[in-house]
Design a protein around this motif. Structure first.
Motif, PDB file in Angstrom:
ATOM      1  N   ASP A  55       0.771  -1.357   0.050  1.00 37.44           N
ATOM      2  CA  ASP A  55       0.072   0.047  -0.283  1.00 37.44           C
ATOM      3  C   ASP A  55       0.519   1.032  -0.344  1.00 37.44           C
ATOM      4  OD1 ASP A  55      -2.759  -0.454  -0.091  1.00 37.44           O
ATOM      5  OD2 ASP A  55      -3.214  -0.889   1.695  1.00 37.44           O
ATOM      6  N   ILE A  56       1.691   1.180  -0.399  1.00 35.50           N
ATOM      7  CA  ILE A  56       2.908   2.126  -0.657  1.00 35.50           C
ATOM      8  C   ILE A  56       2.355   3.647  -0.672  1.00 35.50           C
ATOM      9  CG2 ILE A  56       5.230   1.396   0.607  1.00 35.50           C
ATOM     10  CD1 ILE A  56       6.005   1.218  -2.437  1.00 35.50           C
ATOM     11  N   ARG A  58      -0.980   4.147  -1.941  1.00 34.95           N
ATOM     12  CA  ARG A  58      -1.994   4.504  -1.543  1.00 34.95           C
ATOM     13  C   ARG A  58      -2.551   5.551  -0.882  1.00 34.95           C
ATOM     14  NH1 ARG A  58      -7.357   1.460  -1.050  1.00 34.95           N
ATOM     15  NH2 ARG A  58      -8.480   3.593  -0.989  1.00 34.95           N
ATOM     16  N   GLN A  59      -1.644   6.706  -0.325  1.00 35.08           N
ATOM     17  CA  GLN A  59      -2.200   7.737  -0.163  1.00 35.08           C
ATOM     18  C   GLN A  59      -1.658   9.058  -0.872  1.00 35.08           C
ATOM     19  OE1 GLN A  59      -3.056   9.354   2.773  1.00 35.08           O
ATOM     20  NE2 GLN A  59      -4.183  10.527   1.327  1.00 35.08           N
ATOM     21  N   ARG A  60      -1.562   8.122  -2.127  1.00 29.84           N
ATOM     22  CA  ARG A  60      -0.827   9.252  -3.376  1.00 29.84           C
ATOM     23  C   ARG A  60      -2.460   8.837  -4.358  1.00 29.84           C
ATOM     24  NH1 ARG A  60       4.136   8.432  -1.617  1.00 29.84           N
ATOM     25  NH2 ARG A  60       6.309   9.322  -2.714  1.00 29.84           N
ATOM     26  N   GLU A  61      -2.437   7.686  -4.638  1.00 34.36           N
ATOM     27  CA  GLU A  61      -4.376   7.347  -4.998  1.00 34.36           C
ATOM     28  C   GLU A  61      -4.909   8.348  -4.397  1.00 34.36           C
ATOM     29  OE1 GLU A  61      -7.177   4.667  -5.850  1.00 34.36           O
ATOM     30  OE2 GLU A  61      -5.094   4.061  -6.161  1.00 34.36           O
ATOM     31  N   ASP A  62      -4.932   7.906  -3.195  1.00 39.01           N
ATOM     32  CA  ASP A  62      -6.013   9.884  -2.651  1.00 39.01           C
ATOM     33  C   ASP A  62      -5.630  10.546  -3.341  1.00 39.01           C
ATOM     34  OD1 ASP A  62      -7.481   6.687  -1.677  1.00 39.01           O
ATOM     35  OD2 ASP A  62      -5.916   7.024   0.719  1.00 39.01           O
ATOM     36  N   ASP A  63      -5.107  11.264  -2.621  1.00 40.26           N
ATOM     37  CA  ASP A  63      -4.594  12.363  -2.602  1.00 40.26           C
ATOM     38  C   ASP A  63      -4.700  12.627  -4.709  1.00 40.26           C
ATOM     39  OD1 ASP A  63      -3.895  13.091  -0.329  1.00 40.26           O
ATOM     40  OD2 ASP A  63      -2.101  13.009  -0.635  1.00 40.26           O
ATOM     41  N   GLY A  64      -5.191  11.697  -5.599  1.00 42.28           N
ATOM     42  CA  GLY A  64      -5.134  12.118  -7.405  1.00 42.28           C
ATOM     43  C   GLY A  64      -3.124  12.039  -7.779  1.00 42.28           C
ATOM     44  N   LEU A  65      -2.598  11.584  -7.144  1.00 39.37           N
ATOM     45  CA  LEU A  65      -1.253  11.756  -7.628  1.00 39.37           C
ATOM     46  C   LEU A  65      -1.200  10.911  -8.921  1.00 39.37           C
ATOM     47  CD1 LEU A  65       0.870  13.322  -4.810  1.00 39.37           C
ATOM     48  CD2 LEU A  65      -0.353  13.993  -6.665  1.00 39.37           C
ATOM     49  N   ILE A  66      -1.942   9.683  -7.852  1.00 39.42           N
ATOM     50  CA  ILE A  66      -1.909   8.391  -9.343  1.00 39.42           C
ATOM     51  C   ILE A  66      -3.371   7.514  -9.638  1.00 39.42           C
ATOM     52  CG2 ILE A  66       0.939   8.478  -8.652  1.00 39.42           C
ATOM     53  CD1 ILE A  66      -0.348   5.998  -7.168  1.00 39.42           C
ATOM     54  N   ASP A  67      -3.193   7.233 -10.738  1.00 37.39           N
ATOM     55  CA  ASP A  67      -4.679   6.799 -11.493  1.00 37.39           C
ATOM     56  C   ASP A  67      -4.342   4.915 -10.391  1.00 37.39           C
ATOM     57  OD1 ASP A  67      -5.078   8.539 -12.701  1.00 37.39           O
ATOM     58  OD2 ASP A  67      -4.297   7.718 -14.828  1.00 37.39           O
ATOM     59  N   HIS A  69      -2.781   2.493  -7.185  1.00 34.83           N
ATOM     60  CA  HIS A  69      -1.543   2.204  -6.039  1.00 34.83           C
ATOM     61  C   HIS A  69      -1.029   0.727  -5.980  1.00 34.83           C
ATOM     62  CE1 HIS A  69      -4.975   0.657  -4.004  1.00 34.83           C
ATOM     63  NE2 HIS A  69      -3.739   0.049  -3.460  1.00 34.83           N
ATOM     64  N   ALA A  70      -2.108   0.538  -7.033  1.00 33.34           N
ATOM     65  CA  ALA A  70      -0.998  -0.974  -7.157  1.00 33.34           C
ATOM     66  C   ALA A  70       0.081  -1.618  -7.981  1.00 33.34           C
ATOM     67  CB  ALA A  70      -2.407  -2.081  -6.819  1.00 33.34           C
ATOM     68  N   GLU A  71      -0.724  -1.073  -8.588  1.00 32.84           N
ATOM     69  CA  GLU A  71       0.491  -1.113 -10.266  1.00 32.84           C
ATOM     70  C   GLU A  71       1.888   0.244  -9.604  1.00 32.84           C
ATOM     71  OE1 GLU A  71       1.241  -1.987 -12.775  1.00 32.84           O
ATOM     72  OE2 GLU A  71      -0.900  -3.501 -12.833  1.00 32.84           O
ATOM     73  N   TRP A  72       1.564   0.993  -9.191  1.00 34.13           N
ATOM     74  CA  TRP A  72       2.623   2.006  -9.033  1.00 34.13           C
ATOM     75  C   TRP A  72       2.991   1.237  -7.955  1.00 34.13           C
ATOM     76  CZ3 TRP A  72       4.747   4.429  -4.326  1.00 34.13           C
ATOM     77  CH2 TRP A  72       5.210   5.821  -5.133  1.00 34.13           C
ATOM     78  N   GLY A  73       2.639   1.043  -6.936  1.00 41.41           N
ATOM     79  CA  GLY A  73       3.349   0.323  -5.873  1.00 41.41           C
ATOM     80  C   GLY A  73       4.641  -0.598  -6.004  1.00 41.41           C
ATOM     81  N   ALA A  74       3.206  -1.281  -6.968  1.00 42.12           N
ATOM     82  CA  ALA A  74       4.714  -2.912  -7.537  1.00 42.12           C
ATOM     83  C   ALA A  74       6.022  -2.328  -8.417  1.00 42.12           C
ATOM     84  CB  ALA A  74       4.038  -3.793  -8.451  1.00 42.12           C
ATOM     85  N   ILE A  98       1.376  -7.386  -5.382  1.00 42.48           N
ATOM     86  CA  ILE A  98       1.247  -6.362  -4.939  1.00 42.48           C
ATOM     87  C   ILE A  98       0.007  -6.022  -5.935  1.00 42.48           C
ATOM     88  CG2 ILE A  98       1.815  -3.654  -5.182  1.00 42.48           C
ATOM     89  CD1 ILE A  98       4.629  -4.640  -3.631  1.00 42.48           C
ATOM     90  N   ARG A  99       0.124  -5.903  -6.874  1.00 44.96           N
ATOM     91  CA  ARG A  99      -0.734  -6.026  -8.305  1.00 44.96           C
ATOM     92  C   ARG A  99      -2.124  -6.897  -8.223  1.00 44.96           C
ATOM     93  NH1 ARG A  99       4.703  -5.623 -11.037  1.00 44.96           N
ATOM     94  NH2 ARG A  99       4.854  -4.077 -12.063  1.00 44.96           N
ATOM     95  N   ALA A 100      -1.629  -8.260  -7.704  1.00 43.13           N
ATOM     96  CA  ALA A 100      -3.484  -8.434  -7.171  1.00 43.13           C
ATOM     97  C   ALA A 100      -3.697  -8.408  -6.472  1.00 43.13           C
ATOM     98  CB  ALA A 100      -2.535  -9.877  -7.530  1.00 43.13           C
ATOM     99  N   HIS A 101      -3.447  -7.580  -5.645  1.00 46.46           N
ATOM    100  CA  HIS A 101      -4.136  -7.549  -3.754  1.00 46.46           C
ATOM    101  C   HIS A 101      -5.010  -6.378  -3.583  1.00 46.46           C
ATOM    102  CE1 HIS A 101      -2.147  -3.010  -3.344  1.00 46.46           C
ATOM    103  NE2 HIS A 101      -3.072  -3.335  -2.058  1.00 46.46           N
TER     104      HIS A 101
END
Length: 209
Positions: A55-56, A58-67, A69-74, A98-101
């Protein structure tokens, strides 16, 4: 090295909202360890890394910085693990976990570690902790707890327009998404608790209790 990797993962949660903070990661780790005990087919190192980094973003996704969080986190985890000298096969395996979670994507877990992470992550969304996380997330993002003028039958949003509707629309479906026998057993008990909570909530909301 592992202590350093854990510290790096934790650094991504410094400004995380309570529903997806480092305590969530710690609970998922405890659950994953429980699900994987006595299983010879689970690589504990892959599972640990996957839990720490899942979930590294997750906050970036919630902030609208990435689409996603699983792909970005992986991808981010791969860069970190590669810099730490982790072997490519382990990095690939962690990335798949990470992608599958993620609940809402189309990546099916294809490894023992991925199924354990999926179950552990979803179990943390069930039961008393899961209910607390829903209302915490709703408060952080300005969702109402409930709205008698927005009953479930009139709520066409995919995730629920209120916290109570979200519990019914998403949280109560998690029991059917378990991949491991141990996960299914824990999910059944936690699911029952959520149903009891919803019944009591409705009684209190309507003034009947």
């Amino acid at each position: 090295m592992e202590a350093d990797l854990r510290a790096i993962a934790r650094s991504y949660f410094e400004d995380a909202a309570p529903a997806h903070d480092w305590q969530h990661v710690r609970r998922v780790h405890q659950l994953a360890t429980r699900l994987a005990q006595d299983r010879a087919d689970v690589d504990e190192t892959i599972l640990r890394y996957a839990v720490w980094f899942h979930d590294i973003g997750r906050q970036r996704e919630d902030d609208g910085l990435i689409d996603d969080h699983a792909e970005w986190g992986a991808a981010e985890a791969a860069t970190i693990l590669e810099s730490a000298g982790v072997d490519p096969e382990t990095i690939d395996a962690v990335g798949h976990c990470i992608r599958a979670h993620r609940y809402s994507n189309d990546v099916e877990p294809e490894s023992p570690e991925a199924t354990v992470l999926c179950d552990a992550d979803n179990l943390d969304a069930l039961g008393a902790v899961g209910i607390a996380r829903v209302f915490s997330h709703g408060g952080t993002n300005g969702f109402p707890m409930h709205d008698p003028d927005r009953p479930l039958a009139a709520d066409e949003t995919p995730g629920g327009a209120t916290s109570v509707n979200h519990i019914t629309k998403k949280i109560l479906t998690l029991r059917e998404r378990m991949y491991t026998d141990a996960g299914r057993a824990i999910a059944a008990e936690r699911h029952e608790f959520v149903e009891t909570f919803l019944e009591r909530f409705e009684q209190e909301r309507s003034g009947d209790a």
